[in-house]
Scaffold this active site. Sequence first.
Site, PDB file in Angstrom:
ATOM      1  N   SER A  44      -3.700   3.088   4.908  1.00 19.44           N
ATOM      2  CA  SER A  44      -4.127   2.569   3.712  1.00 19.44           C
ATOM      3  C   SER A  44      -4.074   0.895   3.956  1.00 19.44           C
ATOM      4  CB  SER A  44      -3.209   2.856   2.634  1.00 19.44           C
ATOM      5  OG  SER A  44      -3.740   2.232   1.342  1.00 19.44           O
ATOM      6  N   THR A  60       2.287   0.667  -4.991  1.00 19.87           N
ATOM      7  CA  THR A  60       2.651  -0.443  -5.973  1.00 19.87           C
ATOM      8  C   THR A  60       1.845  -0.319  -7.388  1.00 19.87           C
ATOM      9  OG1 THR A  60       2.681  -1.618  -3.968  1.00 19.87           O
ATOM     10  CG2 THR A  60       3.358  -2.650  -5.806  1.00 19.87           C
ATOM     11  N   THR A  61       0.862  -0.397  -7.247  1.00 21.20           N
ATOM     12  CA  THR A  61      -0.094  -0.350  -8.500  1.00 21.20           C
ATOM     13  C   THR A  61       0.200   0.915  -9.302  1.00 21.20           C
ATOM     14  OG1 THR A  61      -1.850  -1.718  -7.431  1.00 21.20           O
ATOM     15  CG2 THR A  61      -2.399  -0.787  -9.471  1.00 21.20           C
ATOM     16  N   TRP A  62       0.118   2.086  -8.725  1.00 24.75           N
ATOM     17  CA  TRP A  62       0.469   3.181  -9.333  1.00 24.75           C
ATOM     18  C   TRP A  62       1.476   3.426 -10.265  1.00 24.75           C
ATOM     19  CZ3 TRP A  62       1.233   8.719  -6.545  1.00 24.75           C
ATOM     20  CH2 TRP A  62       0.901   9.760  -7.362  1.00 24.75           C
ATOM     21  N   MET A  64      -7.428   6.029 -13.033  1.00 29.56           N
ATOM     22  CA  MET A  64      -7.148   4.530 -12.552  1.00 29.56           C
ATOM     23  C   MET A  64      -8.405   4.147 -11.703  1.00 29.56           C
ATOM     24  SD  MET A  64      -2.972   4.463 -11.636  1.00 29.56           S
ATOM     25  CE  MET A  64      -2.995   2.734 -11.449  1.00 29.56           C
ATOM     26  N   GLY A  67      -5.911   8.167  -2.297  1.00 29.78           N
ATOM     27  CA  GLY A  67      -4.683   8.503  -3.200  1.00 29.78           C
ATOM     28  C   GLY A  67      -3.866   9.774  -2.855  1.00 29.78           C
ATOM     29  N   ASP A  88      -7.684   9.376 -10.154  1.00 27.39           N
ATOM     30  CA  ASP A  88      -9.271   9.381 -10.435  1.00 27.39           C
ATOM     31  C   ASP A  88      -9.306   8.563 -11.824  1.00 27.39           C
ATOM     32  OD1 ASP A  88     -10.098  10.763  -8.411  1.00 27.39           O
ATOM     33  OD2 ASP A  88      -9.985  12.446  -9.454  1.00 27.39           O
ATOM     34  N   HIS A 130       6.706  -7.348  -2.457  1.00 25.96           N
ATOM     35  CA  HIS A 130       6.547  -6.663  -1.205  1.00 25.96           C
ATOM     36  C   HIS A 130       8.019  -7.048  -0.323  1.00 25.96           C
ATOM     37  CE1 HIS A 130       2.947  -4.724  -2.378  1.00 25.96           C
ATOM     38  NE2 HIS A 130       2.175  -5.444  -2.272  1.00 25.96           N
ATOM     39  N   LYS A 136       0.875  -1.193   0.079  1.00 26.22           N
ATOM     40  CA  LYS A 136      -0.086   0.121  -0.043  1.00 26.22           C
ATOM     41  C   LYS A 136       0.851   1.155   0.125  1.00 26.22           C
ATOM     42  CE  LYS A 136      -3.469  -0.432  -0.545  1.00 26.22           C
ATOM     43  NZ  LYS A 136      -4.135  -0.789  -1.583  1.00 26.22           N
ATOM     44  N   ALA A 137       2.029   1.147  -0.714  1.00 26.09           N
ATOM     45  CA  ALA A 137       2.837   2.365  -0.906  1.00 26.09           C
ATOM     46  C   ALA A 137       2.834   3.048  -2.069  1.00 26.09           C
ATOM     47  CB  ALA A 137       4.292   2.065  -0.299  1.00 26.09           C
TER      48      ALA A 137
END
Length: 278
Positions: free
Chosen positions: A122, A33-35, A217, A242, A215, A92, A30-31
């Site tokens: 998060s 990663t997906t972004w 994503m 976010g 927004d 992770h 939750k840092a």
Amino acid sequence: MELSPRPTLFDFHGNFKARPDDILIATYPKAGTTWVSYILDLLYFGQTCPERQASIPIHERVPFLEISTSTQPKGKHCADQLPTTPRLIKTHLPVQFVPKSFWEQNCRIVYVARNAKDNAVSFFHFGQMSNGQPEPGEWSTFLEDFMKGKVQFGSWYDHVNGWWEKKQMYSKIHYMFYEDLIEDTGRELDQLCSFLGLSPSLEEKERVAIGSKFDNMKQNNMTNYSTVHTMNQKVSPFMRKGIVGDWKTHFTVSQNEEFDKDYKQKMTNPTLKFRTEV
């Protein structure tokens, strides 16, 4: 529908054969990663494989190396089967548990760190909505566990510090901060491209910046994890806010004081600094 019981934590063992052109995206959970996974995917394949963007969820394009559940293929298998060059792989794992082949092959690694307070918030909400996670309990209990490192993937402090120290010895780590990405995505994109040896046009960079806006994503079914059935997005969306500073709506005054005291004891490296607001 009856949900299957949540899993318990287990110790991870195993190895993976990295290739020299692999790119590993490493983060504490939750840092961002997906972004950052999506930014990299757009940079490398956004123009050449548009059908990929529309039909393959990001967690399949950038597999999670150490995932192992009864409902989906193992992450190692998915990474082995990736058809792309380079292969984008996320983890992770604390730095000491990363398969040694990544170092032996001199792979590039992008590490993303987020301030501890927002990261804890998060992670707590993620634990509530993801049936692939241990039950987080109440916020106050979870925060205590987070401070003690009694959460999945261990201590936040050990994680961010361990990777920071490795960066001093291994030149192919690009250490990014979530707060910097929020503050100036374009600047961070330029630095990331420089590290990767990419030189996208202004138009390409703009396309990546727009596509990876929070927004956008959140509305994109290929990046918002709406296809993952172990996540209950009615409890909390995978892509929740976010922002920087949401911790202020969760921490009580006494929790904040206790956290700051603990933080000061554990974060002794003067060269690694985080911002809790932007």
